[in-house]
Motif scaffolding. Sequence first.
Motif, short mmCIF file in Angstrom:
data_model
loop_
_atom_site.label_atom_id
_atom_site.label_comp_id
_atom_site.label_asym_id
_atom_site.label_seq_id
_atom_site.Cartn_x
_atom_site.Cartn_y
_atom_site.Cartn_z
N TYR A 1 39.58 39.33 43.86
CA TYR A 1 40.48 40.75 43.22
C TYR A 1 40.13 41.59 43.48
O TYR A 1 39.05 42.45 43.07
CB TYR A 1 40.82 39.89 42.12
CG TYR A 1 41.44 40.82 41.28
CD1 TYR A 1 43.05 41.64 40.96
CD2 TYR A 1 40.92 40.38 39.21
CE1 TYR A 1 43.49 42.41 40.53
CE2 TYR A 1 42.11 42.11 38.85
CZ TYR A 1 42.46 42.54 39.28
OH TYR A 1 43.88 43.39 38.43
N LEU B 1 44.60 37.88 42.35
CA LEU B 1 45.77 38.14 41.03
C LEU B 1 46.15 37.19 39.98
O LEU B 1 45.50 36.60 39.06
CB LEU B 1 46.20 39.17 41.23
CG LEU B 1 47.35 40.11 39.69
CD1 LEU B 1 46.19 40.60 38.80
CD2 LEU B 1 47.70 41.31 40.66
N TRP C 1 45.80 44.24 45.65
CA TRP C 1 44.89 44.57 45.16
C TRP C 1 44.22 43.40 45.38
O TRP C 1 43.02 42.54 44.93
CB TRP C 1 44.80 44.25 43.96
CG TRP C 1 44.93 45.63 42.57
CD1 TRP C 1 44.15 47.10 43.92
CD2 TRP C 1 45.09 45.86 41.51
NE1 TRP C 1 44.51 48.13 42.60
CE2 TRP C 1 45.78 47.35 41.33
CE3 TRP C 1 46.03 45.51 40.91
CZ2 TRP C 1 45.48 48.44 40.15
CZ3 TRP C 1 45.99 45.70 39.16
CH2 TRP C 1 46.21 47.25 39.03
N ASP C 2 44.95 42.51 46.33
CA ASP C 2 44.75 40.85 46.99
C ASP C 2 44.18 40.68 48.33
O ASP C 2 44.72 40.90 48.95
CB ASP C 2 45.60 40.78 46.46
CG ASP C 2 46.22 39.58 45.47
OD1 ASP C 2 44.33 39.49 44.37
OD2 ASP C 2 46.67 38.16 45.14
N PRO D 1 38.59 41.55 37.16
CA PRO D 1 38.69 40.84 38.41
C PRO D 1 37.04 39.72 38.30
O PRO D 1 36.06 39.99 37.14
CB PRO D 1 37.43 41.84 39.64
CG PRO D 1 38.40 42.92 39.63
CD PRO D 1 38.99 43.17 37.77
#
Length: 312
Positions: A95, A134, A70-71, A260
């Motif tokens: 993010y 994140l 997710w990063d 995000p």
Amino acid sequence: MSEQTMQAVVYDEFGGPEQLVLREVAAPTPGPGEVRIRVKRAGVNPVDWKVLGGGLRGLIPHVLPIVPGWDVAGVVDALGPDVPELAVGDEVLSYARKDWVQQGTFAELVTVRVVDVARKPEGLSWDAAGALPLAGLTAERVLDAAGVSLGSTVLVHGASGGVGTLAVQLARLRGARVIGTASLSGHDRLRALGAEPVAYGDGLVDAVRALAPEGVDAVVDLVGGVMQQTLAVLAEGGRHASIADHAAGEHGGRWVWVRPDGPRLETLAQRVADGELDVEIAGSFPLADVAGAFAQSMSGTTRGKLVIHVAD
């Protein structure tokens, strides 16, 4: 690599790191309001291997096969329709969590909504840019939820990890006094960040009460399983928030699911570039060894953040 395909780490069924394979898959195409990022770094977070284990299936939709992660930090590679904010070649971070789990950042390319993207400031390393999103946004949101502000005394459970060290620093920048729990090996690091360390275990409540006899104004839980200790040290009228215990709301607190936020991430990135915040990098792994990064993260001994080095 052709224009239509890319290398990505993928899993076809839930399980452990042994499910992860590096293979060629279709490259994503940015839709309206999206950009495509050529990935340089991707941060590793505990949620990544929890998703791999099926731990979030009741919370967010999943579509197999899945590219985890997710990063992201990298360079804008392509624009979807109606994206005047950025240009091809811009250096960015994000993010990049979507509303479903399928297309993640442990890949050569990833698409992201432009509103979730931050420009990478000069002076911010690629490793720090990939590790920040994140963890930094989570630290900010949980401090907000616990009401941490000037003059607060806050207890941070799990203060020496990737989110914890950022939460400590951000709380200090807000003018708060910070007490942080960590194993003994992390105490020197916490002192260097301006926190007062206490050890995990049966003596935690007494140790915190010795430092704050009237109780603490806020508790930030980053580990879970500490509700009894949280309530025992919280002052009357105090607030608590958790990223790890869904039952926090049943005990007068808040459970935080971070979302995000491109503009807020851009502010955090600038604070790192300016030297106000430090992102500790615990290790770097190539894209072909995401399994090794997951294994290290799962060991519970990592101090700081792990990153995946996708490209120079």
